[in-house]
Scaffold this motif. Structure first.
Motif, PDB file in Angstrom:
ATOM      1  N   LEU A 128     -24.122  24.161  23.631  1.00 17.77           N
ATOM      2  CA  LEU A 128     -23.447  24.876  22.543  1.00 17.77           C
ATOM      3  C   LEU A 128     -23.733  24.212  21.196  1.00 17.77           C
ATOM      4  O   LEU A 128     -23.946  24.892  20.187  1.00 17.77           O
ATOM      5  N   THR A 129     -23.757  22.876  21.186  1.00 19.30           N
ATOM      6  CA  THR A 129     -24.077  22.148  19.946  1.00 19.30           C
ATOM      7  C   THR A 129     -25.476  22.488  19.469  1.00 19.30           C
ATOM      8  O   THR A 129     -25.719  22.714  18.267  1.00 19.30           O
ATOM      9  N   LEU A 130     -26.405  22.546  20.415  1.00 19.28           N
ATOM     10  CA  LEU A 130     -27.785  22.900  20.059  1.00 19.28           C
ATOM     11  C   LEU A 130     -27.874  24.338  19.574  1.00 19.28           C
ATOM     12  O   LEU A 130     -28.651  24.653  18.655  1.00 19.28           O
ATOM     13  N   MET A 131     -27.083  25.239  20.165  1.00 16.74           N
ATOM     14  CA  MET A 131     -27.046  26.631  19.686  1.00 16.74           C
ATOM     15  C   MET A 131     -26.563  26.694  18.241  1.00 16.74           C
ATOM     16  O   MET A 131     -27.087  27.485  17.441  1.00 16.74           O
ATOM     17  N   VAL A 132     -25.565  25.884  17.929  1.00 18.28           N
ATOM     18  CA  VAL A 132     -25.052  25.848  16.553  1.00 18.28           C
ATOM     19  C   VAL A 132     -26.147  25.371  15.600  1.00 18.28           C
ATOM     20  O   VAL A 132     -26.327  25.929  14.499  1.00 18.28           O
ATOM     21  N   LEU A 133     -26.903  24.342  16.012  1.00 15.08           N
ATOM     22  CA  LEU A 133     -27.996  23.846  15.171  1.00 15.08           C
ATOM     23  C   LEU A 133     -29.047  24.924  14.949  1.00 15.08           C
ATOM     24  O   LEU A 133     -29.566  25.097  13.834  1.00 15.08           O
ATOM     25  N   VAL A 134     -29.373  25.664  16.028  1.00  8.21           N
ATOM     26  CA  VAL A 134     -30.343  26.757  15.897  1.00  8.21           C
ATOM     27  C   VAL A 134     -29.806  27.830  14.954  1.00  8.21           C
ATOM     28  O   VAL A 134     -30.543  28.351  14.094  1.00  8.21           O
ATOM     29  N   ALA A 135     -28.523  28.170  15.094  1.00  6.69           N
ATOM     30  CA  ALA A 135     -27.921  29.201  14.243  1.00  6.69           C
ATOM     31  C   ALA A 135     -27.922  28.769  12.779  1.00  6.69           C
ATOM     32  O   ALA A 135     -28.278  29.558  11.874  1.00  6.69           O
ATOM     33  N   LEU A 136     -27.536  27.514  12.524  1.00  4.43           N
ATOM     34  CA  LEU A 136     -27.508  27.024  11.142  1.00  4.43           C
ATOM     35  C   LEU A 136     -28.919  26.951  10.560  1.00  4.43           C
ATOM     36  O   LEU A 136     -29.125  27.253   9.375  1.00  4.43           O
TER      37      LEU A 136
ATOM     38  N   ARG B  58     -30.423  42.752  17.758  1.00  5.21           N
ATOM     39  CA  ARG B  58     -31.183  43.557  18.703  1.00  5.21           C
ATOM     40  C   ARG B  58     -31.117  42.956  20.106  1.00  5.21           C
ATOM     41  O   ARG B  58     -31.037  43.666  21.102  1.00  5.21           O
ATOM     42  N   ARG B  59     -31.137  41.618  20.202  1.00  6.94           N
ATOM     43  CA  ARG B  59     -31.038  40.959  21.516  1.00  6.94           C
ATOM     44  C   ARG B  59     -29.683  41.189  22.155  1.00  6.94           C
ATOM     45  O   ARG B  59     -29.555  41.198  23.375  1.00  6.94           O
ATOM     46  N   LEU B  60     -28.671  41.379  21.323  1.00  5.86           N
ATOM     47  CA  LEU B  60     -27.325  41.577  21.880  1.00  5.86           C
ATOM     48  C   LEU B  60     -27.269  42.810  22.765  1.00  5.86           C
ATOM     49  O   LEU B  60     -26.608  42.808  23.815  1.00  5.86           O
ATOM     50  N   GLY B  61     -27.955  43.876  22.367  1.00  4.31           N
ATOM     51  CA  GLY B  61     -27.952  45.097  23.182  1.00  4.31           C
ATOM     52  C   GLY B  61     -28.536  44.852  24.553  1.00  4.31           C
ATOM     53  O   GLY B  61     -27.953  45.232  25.576  1.00  4.31           O
TER      54      GLY B  61
ATOM     55  N   ALA C 222     -25.735  32.593  21.682  1.00  6.14           N
ATOM     56  CA  ALA C 222     -26.620  32.082  20.638  1.00  6.14           C
ATOM     57  C   ALA C 222     -26.825  33.127  19.547  1.00  6.14           C
ATOM     58  O   ALA C 222     -26.849  32.800  18.343  1.00  6.14           O
ATOM     59  N   ALA C 223     -26.957  34.388  19.954  1.00 10.59           N
ATOM     60  CA  ALA C 223     -27.148  35.459  18.977  1.00 10.59           C
ATOM     61  C   ALA C 223     -25.920  35.615  18.084  1.00 10.59           C
ATOM     62  O   ALA C 223     -26.042  35.760  16.849  1.00 10.59           O
ATOM     63  N   PHE C 224     -24.728  35.562  18.686  1.00 10.89           N
ATOM     64  CA  PHE C 224     -23.495  35.679  17.901  1.00 10.89           C
ATOM     65  C   PHE C 224     -23.390  34.532  16.891  1.00 10.89           C
ATOM     66  O   PHE C 224     -22.996  34.742  15.732  1.00 10.89           O
ATOM     67  N   LEU C 225     -23.711  33.331  17.336  1.00  6.96           N
ATOM     68  CA  LEU C 225     -23.627  32.183  16.429  1.00  6.96           C
ATOM     69  C   LEU C 225     -24.561  32.354  15.242  1.00  6.96           C
ATOM     70  O   LEU C 225     -24.200  32.048  14.090  1.00  6.96           O
ATOM     71  N   THR C 226     -25.777  32.836  15.505  1.00 11.34           N
ATOM     72  CA  THR C 226     -26.732  33.057  14.411  1.00 11.34           C
ATOM     73  C   THR C 226     -26.213  34.135  13.454  1.00 11.34           C
ATOM     74  O   THR C 226     -26.308  33.993  12.222  1.00 11.34           O
ATOM     75  N   ILE C 227     -25.667  35.205  14.037  1.00 14.60           N
ATOM     76  CA  ILE C 227     -25.128  36.287  13.204  1.00 14.60           C
ATOM     77  C   ILE C 227     -23.956  35.783  12.358  1.00 14.60           C
ATOM     78  O   ILE C 227     -23.863  36.073  11.157  1.00 14.60           O
ATOM     79  N   PHE C 228     -23.063  35.002  12.986  1.00 16.90           N
ATOM     80  CA  PHE C 228     -21.912  34.477  12.233  1.00 16.90           C
ATOM     81  C   PHE C 228     -22.364  33.548  11.103  1.00 16.90           C
ATOM     82  O   PHE C 228     -21.804  33.576   9.999  1.00 16.90           O
ATOM     83  N   ALA C 229     -23.383  32.720  11.392  1.00 15.90           N
ATOM     84  CA  ALA C 229     -23.877  31.811  10.353  1.00 15.90           C
ATOM     85  C   ALA C 229     -24.478  32.603   9.194  1.00 15.90           C
ATOM     86  O   ALA C 229     -24.250  32.281   8.012  1.00 15.90           O
ATOM     87  N   ALA C 230     -25.228  33.651   9.533  1.00 15.63           N
ATOM     88  CA  ALA C 230     -25.825  34.479   8.482  1.00 15.63           C
ATOM     89  C   ALA C 230     -24.749  35.205   7.682  1.00 15.63           C
ATOM     90  O   ALA C 230     -24.834  35.307   6.440  1.00 15.63           O
ATOM     91  N   ILE C 231     -23.735  35.719   8.380  1.00 17.97           N
ATOM     92  CA  ILE C 231     -22.636  36.417   7.689  1.00 17.97           C
ATOM     93  C   ILE C 231     -21.881  35.447   6.783  1.00 17.97           C
ATOM     94  O   ILE C 231     -21.467  35.799   5.657  1.00 17.97           O
TER      95      ILE C 231
END
Length: 614
Positions: free
Chosen positions: A34-42, A300-303, A149-158
């Motif tokens: 999860l920590t690594l996912m956050v780093l990828v999202a940020l 798109r990956r979320l679908g 991971a997709a949600f984290l990236t979306i939240f970071a972008a938002i």
């Protein structure tokens, strides 16, 4: 254990159980993931902020942008790439471990499952649980993690977009929200279709396996076209279901893609208006556009991830159904002392038994078998002989009445205590993976090599074993016809000799032997029977003339009993069977064979023909 048309449980309950039972032990690893996912999202969302800084630096004619710009881009890429690499490795390690644990526990569950539950599905259909269902479950967990991971990236972008322009961000979120309703409808469709698809895959696997296992009979009776037609229907049904899933899955990504396009259009309109009003500059606009681009791919990956997670729901439901199937037959508490063994006195007290499909195999059986006696069971196919052999080691339990061993109900014994008192030689001799020595030692795991060789000598198996390339160390492959029926049977007899149990069950043990081998085996079995309670299923009546008692079964009931001479004098069913075997004229009319028909219907070929319209 068979799938019924019932509603699937909720996503939360199924994946919650998967977490508790198999994934929770890896919780520390998941914290790292999860920590690594956050780093990828940020890192992903950081591109938008970085691009905004670059544009602002160009507008301000910053001379140092030529240095820190490329360095920043490389740093973001390295952070994202290394984090993704470590995350994927850790994630796949956990999932492969989960798959191995599920397969191990599933196999253990099947080994200990009641025979009545186990036979509800064909072996091939059960094997599909190990491959198809667990593979789908693993893919589903991968999809769930991908969606996180997709949600984290979306939240970071938002988060970045809200910082730049909150009003436009809220409007864009509302535009994306329009897709959630249709995606939910698509997900519900996929859930229902996926359950039926997994069930159809199991049906297909079972049908193919049973067709191939009965291939000799199929070809002899020229049933290829009939089975091919039925199998084609199964394949067509599976194709139809899979195509429906593919179509619904295909609709999810374009829906998000179109929503993303609409969002870009809305963004352009809003940015134009706000640029004209002086509420936003060009650098912020490019940053917002970059953030929107960062969001599009995860959205798109979320679908696709949502669809895969719902497919996994059906597979996991089938897996959990198997794990949740409770045994009706439970072992008792009574055990023998270390060097104690049963005397071998058996008693059947008003025993009746019906199979799970309702077919009554035995009715009101009363019988005493004294220690050391040899008792033979004869009768037409389906009369109940094999059922008696299944009840003694408690592969099934009596429907009513009871069976006692030395005066104690066999249900009071633990399974190991009861089954250690029984040796079995069946007409279907089974060999397992391992050496010839291993296959003999299955009779008694603690036996020495010398004891195994001695058992082989008694079973008239030593000669052909010593002629093998590696003798007793020759590896057996059960999938290959490396041994003749007689050789396999002699190895089975060697196991029984080595086991040295007080109760011996012989299911036509010499049926696959030639005359010379049969003579040697009969001598070995005669020695083995001494001092033991021996129950024999006999189709060749010449092999049981020495029996202390012959039980004649007809349609699940005891039609007669006595010695060979006594039964011949009564001129009953035994005399009819005896005369038929020795080509004597029949003395009375033949009885109906409804039991035979019921038995044939339970054979693999019989079930296959019924399934395909036979």
């Amino acid at each position: 254990m068979s799938d019924k048309d019932k509603d699937l449980p909720s996503v939360r309950s199924v994946y919650g159980r998967l977490w508790r039972d198999w994934l929770k032990t890896h919780s520390r690893v998941f914290v790292i993931i999860l920590t690594l996912m956050v780093l990828v999202a940020l890192s992903s969302a950081g591109y938008a902020q970085f691009i905004q800084w670059i544009i602002e630096a160009f507008e301000a004619s910053d001379p140092y942008v030529i240095y820190w710009g490329p360095a920043g881009a490389v740093a973001l890429s390295l952070t994202k790439g290394i984090s993704q690499y470590i995350q994927n490795n850790l994630q796949n390690t956990v999932l492969v471990t989960m798959q191995e644990q599920m397969q191990t526990q599933m196999f253990d569950r099947l080994l200990n499952m009641d025979l009545s539950s186990l036979t509800n599905e064909s072996p091939a259909a059960l094997a599909a649980r190990f491959s198809s269902d667990i593979a789908v479950a693993r893919s589903a967990v991968t999809a769930v993690l991908s969606s996180i991971a997709a949600f984290l990236t979306i939240f970071a972008a938002i988060g970045y977009m809200l910082f730049v322009d909150a009003l436009m961000t809220v409007v864009l979120i509302m535009v994306f929200g329009l897709a959630f309703g249709p995606v939910g409808i698509i997900g519900a469709r996929i859930r229902n279709i996926s359950k039926r698809t997994q069930r159809e895959i199991a049906t297909m696997t079972g049908a193919v396996n049973e067709g191939l296992s009965a291939i000799r009979m199929v070809r002899t009776y020229r049933l290829e076209d009939r089975l091919r037609s039925g199998a084609q229907q199964v394949f067509t049904n599976l194709k139809r279901l899979q195509m429906r899933v593919v179509r619904w899955q295909a609709a999810a990504s374009p829906l998000v893609e179109v929503t993303g396009g609409i969002a870009v259009a809305v963004l352009l309109v809003l940015v134009t208006l706000r640029l004209q009003a002086g509420r936003i500059d060009l650098a912020a606009f490019v940053g917002l556009l970059t953030a929107l681009g960062v969001m599009t791919s995860p959205a798109r990956r979320l679908g696709a991830s949502y669809a895969a997670a719902l497919q996994g729901l059906a597979a996991l439901d089938r897996i959990f159904t198997l794990f949740d199937t409770r045994n009706v037959i439970e072992g008792g508490d009574h055990v023998f002392e270390p060097n104690e063994r049963a005397d071998g006195n058996l008693r059947f007290e008003d025993v009746s038994f019906s199979y799970p499909d309702g077919y009554q195999a035995l009715s009101n059986i009363d019988l005493d078998v004294l220690s050391g006696q040899t008792v033979a069971f004869v009768g037409r196919s389906g009369a109940g002989k094999s059922t008696i052999f299944n009840l003694l080691p408690r592969l099934y339990d009596v429907t009513s009445g009871r069976i006692t061993l030395d005066g104690r109900d066999i249900r009071d014994f633990s399974f190991p205590a009861l089954r250690d008192q029984i040796s079995v030689v069946s007409q279907d001799s089974v060999l397992l993976n391992g050496s010839v020595m291993d296959n003999i030692r299955f009779g008694r795991e603690t036996a020495t090599d010398d004891e195994c060789r001695a058992a082989a000598e008694q079973a008239a198996a030593a000669q052909f074993i010593e002629d093998l390339p590696d003798g007793y160390e020759t590896i057996i492959d059960p999938t290959k016809q490396s041994f003749s029926g007689g050789e396999r049977q002699r190895l089975s007899i060697a196991r029984a000799i080595l086991r040295n149990a007080p109760i011996l069950l012989l299911d036509e043990p010499t049926s696959a032997l030639d005359a010379e081998s049969e003579s040697a085996i009969r001598a070995a079995l005669s020695d083995l029977e001494k001092g033991r309670t021996t129950l024999v299923i006999a189709h060749r009546l010449s092999t049981i003339l020495h029996a202390d008692q012959i039980i004649v079964l007809d349609q699940g009931q005891i039609a007669d009993k006595g010695t060979h001479d006594e039964l011949l004098k009564r001129d009953g069913l035994y005399a009819e069977l005896f005369n038929l075997q020795f080509q004597q004229p029949p003395r009375r009319k033949r009885r109906g064979r409804s039991a035979d028909e019921a038995l044939v219907a339970r054979t693999p070929l019989g079930r296959l023909l019924q399934y395909f319209g036979g």
